[in-house]
Design a protein around this motif. Structure first.
Motif, PDB file in Angstrom:
ATOM      1  N   LEU A 278     -59.409  -5.400  -2.258  1.00 16.72           N
ATOM      2  CA  LEU A 278     -58.938  -4.030  -2.435  1.00 16.72           C
ATOM      3  C   LEU A 278     -57.619  -3.821  -1.708  1.00 16.72           C
ATOM      4  CD1 LEU A 278     -62.125  -1.791  -2.161  1.00 16.72           C
ATOM      5  CD2 LEU A 278     -60.594  -2.008  -4.119  1.00 16.72           C
ATOM      6  N   ASP A 279     -56.674  -3.206  -2.414  1.00 12.43           N
ATOM      7  CA  ASP A 279     -55.357  -2.858  -1.879  1.00 12.43           C
ATOM      8  C   ASP A 279     -54.454  -4.073  -1.662  1.00 12.43           C
ATOM      9  OD1 ASP A 279     -53.742  -0.615  -1.291  1.00 12.43           O
ATOM     10  OD2 ASP A 279     -53.804  -1.130   0.833  1.00 12.43           O
ATOM     11  N   GLU A 280     -54.902  -5.263  -2.087  1.00 11.19           N
ATOM     12  CA  GLU A 280     -54.027  -6.421  -2.000  1.00 11.19           C
ATOM     13  C   GLU A 280     -53.195  -6.536  -3.276  1.00 11.19           C
ATOM     14  OE1 GLU A 280     -55.159 -10.087  -0.589  1.00 11.19           O
ATOM     15  OE2 GLU A 280     -56.369  -9.352   1.098  1.00 11.19           O
ATOM     16  N   GLN A 281     -52.222  -7.440  -3.231  1.00 11.48           N
ATOM     17  CA  GLN A 281     -51.295  -7.579  -4.345  1.00 11.48           C
ATOM     18  C   GLN A 281     -51.431  -8.925  -5.036  1.00 11.48           C
ATOM     19  OE1 GLN A 281     -47.243  -6.587  -3.458  1.00 11.48           O
ATOM     20  NE2 GLN A 281     -47.786  -4.788  -2.246  1.00 11.48           N
ATOM     21  N   GLY A 282     -51.194  -8.902  -6.308  1.00 11.83           N
ATOM     22  CA  GLY A 282     -51.171 -10.108  -7.111  1.00 11.83           C
ATOM     23  C   GLY A 282     -50.031 -10.043  -8.111  1.00 11.83           C
TER      24      GLY A 282
ATOM     25  N   GLY B  50     -56.362  -7.690 -19.298  1.00  8.83           N
ATOM     26  CA  GLY B  50     -55.423  -8.802 -19.225  1.00  8.83           C
ATOM     27  C   GLY B  50     -55.765  -9.688 -18.037  1.00  8.83           C
ATOM     28  N   MET B  51     -54.806 -10.501 -17.592  1.00  9.48           N
ATOM     29  CA  MET B  51     -55.057 -11.424 -16.492  1.00  9.48           C
ATOM     30  C   MET B  51     -53.997 -11.249 -15.407  1.00  9.48           C
ATOM     31  SD  MET B  51     -57.765 -13.102 -17.461  1.00  9.48           S
ATOM     32  CE  MET B  51     -57.796 -14.459 -16.296  1.00  9.48           C
TER      33      MET B  51
ATOM     34  N   GLU C 173     -56.070 -17.576  -7.893  1.00  4.70           N
ATOM     35  CA  GLU C 173     -57.053 -17.554  -8.975  1.00  4.70           C
ATOM     36  C   GLU C 173     -56.659 -16.505 -10.015  1.00  4.70           C
ATOM     37  OE1 GLU C 173     -61.004 -18.622  -6.256  1.00  4.70           O
ATOM     38  OE2 GLU C 173     -60.618 -16.561  -6.895  1.00  4.70           O
ATOM     39  N   ASN C 174     -57.081 -16.746 -11.255  1.00  2.00           N
ATOM     40  CA  ASN C 174     -56.848 -15.774 -12.325  1.00  2.00           C
ATOM     41  C   ASN C 174     -58.049 -14.832 -12.433  1.00  2.00           C
ATOM     42  OD1 ASN C 174     -54.336 -16.838 -13.012  1.00  2.00           O
ATOM     43  ND2 ASN C 174     -55.201 -18.256 -14.520  1.00  2.00           N
TER      44      ASN C 174
END
Length: 227
Positions: free
Chosen positions: A163-167, A179-180, A186-187
């Motif tokens: 939670l609240d992290e970025q990708g 979507g992905m 990891e996807n």
């Protein structure tokens, strides 16, 4: 007057009678007091350790028993309390060793002033005071720093940890269409509430099962992005 027909009968002290004088020795009393304080301190800072709490409790009770029999100097007790406080503050604040040194001096002086018993030749010896104080200071600061460091650790509870992290959006995300994204190497399946271009940094706002709900990260945090 000289006695006649007398007999000498050996008298042996009981285990309790042999044990009690050992506790009221100033050096032993100080050692019990410090072990009791350290054991309870370790148990309170690391709940569930059990052994430090048990040992600390026993030593504290024995120290209180000895304190009831010995003439304890209040100034010595106050100096020891000040020393323990300085050790805790040394772990919390940067004093470049000043509070640690002050705590060591306060505890050694407090030990020397702790008792002046008519039952013994003197109070706590300087050698015992130094030998007990130095390990106690090091262990106290170490335990408190472990506690303070553990409070900064981010709890890991499965996917909720993200939670609240970025990708990064692996492919373009359309509003409401799954979507992905790539995070922590990891996807993951993700859904956005708006159009997001491929390669855009996204922030996770909600998690349902294994599906992530994201939004564009307005200010990408490079340290949190996992490619």
């Amino acid at each position: 007057m000289a006695l006649t027909n007398y007999q000498r009968t050996p008298f042996e002290l009981s285990a309790r009678q042999n044990f009690s004088p050992r506790i009221v020795e100033p050096d032993v009393f100080f050692l019990l007091l410090i072990l009791g304080t350290l054991g309870l301190y370790a148990e309170f800072t690391h709940p569930g350790a059990v052994i430090p709490g048990v040992v600390g409790g026993i030593c504290s009770v024995l120290a209180l028993y000895a304190m009831h029999l010995l003439p304890v100097n209040l100034a010595g007790i106050l100096l020891i309390v000040i020393a323990v406080t300085l050790f805790v503050l040394e772990a919390k604040y940067t004093s470049h060793g000043i509070m640690l040194a002050g705590g060591v001096i306060a505890m050694i002086v407090g030990a020397i002033f702790l008792i002046r018993s008519p039952l013994t030749s003197g109070g706590v010896s300087v050698g015992v005071a130094v030998a007990v104080t130095l390990p106690f200071a090091a262990i106290s600061v170490f335990l408190m720093r472990l506690v303070l460091r553990s409070r900064k650790w981010k709890p890991a509870v499965g996917v909720e940890d993200m939670l609240d992290e970025q990708g990064i959006a692996v492919e373009g995300l359309t509003s409401g269409v799954e979507g992905m994204i790539r995070i922590h190497g990891e996807n993951w399946r993700a859904v956005a509430g708006q159009q997001i271009a491929p390669g855009t940094a996204v922030r996770i706002r909600r998690i349902e099962g294994l599906k992530l709900f994201v939004e564009p990260a307005t200010k990408p945090d490079a340290a949190k992005i996992s490619n």
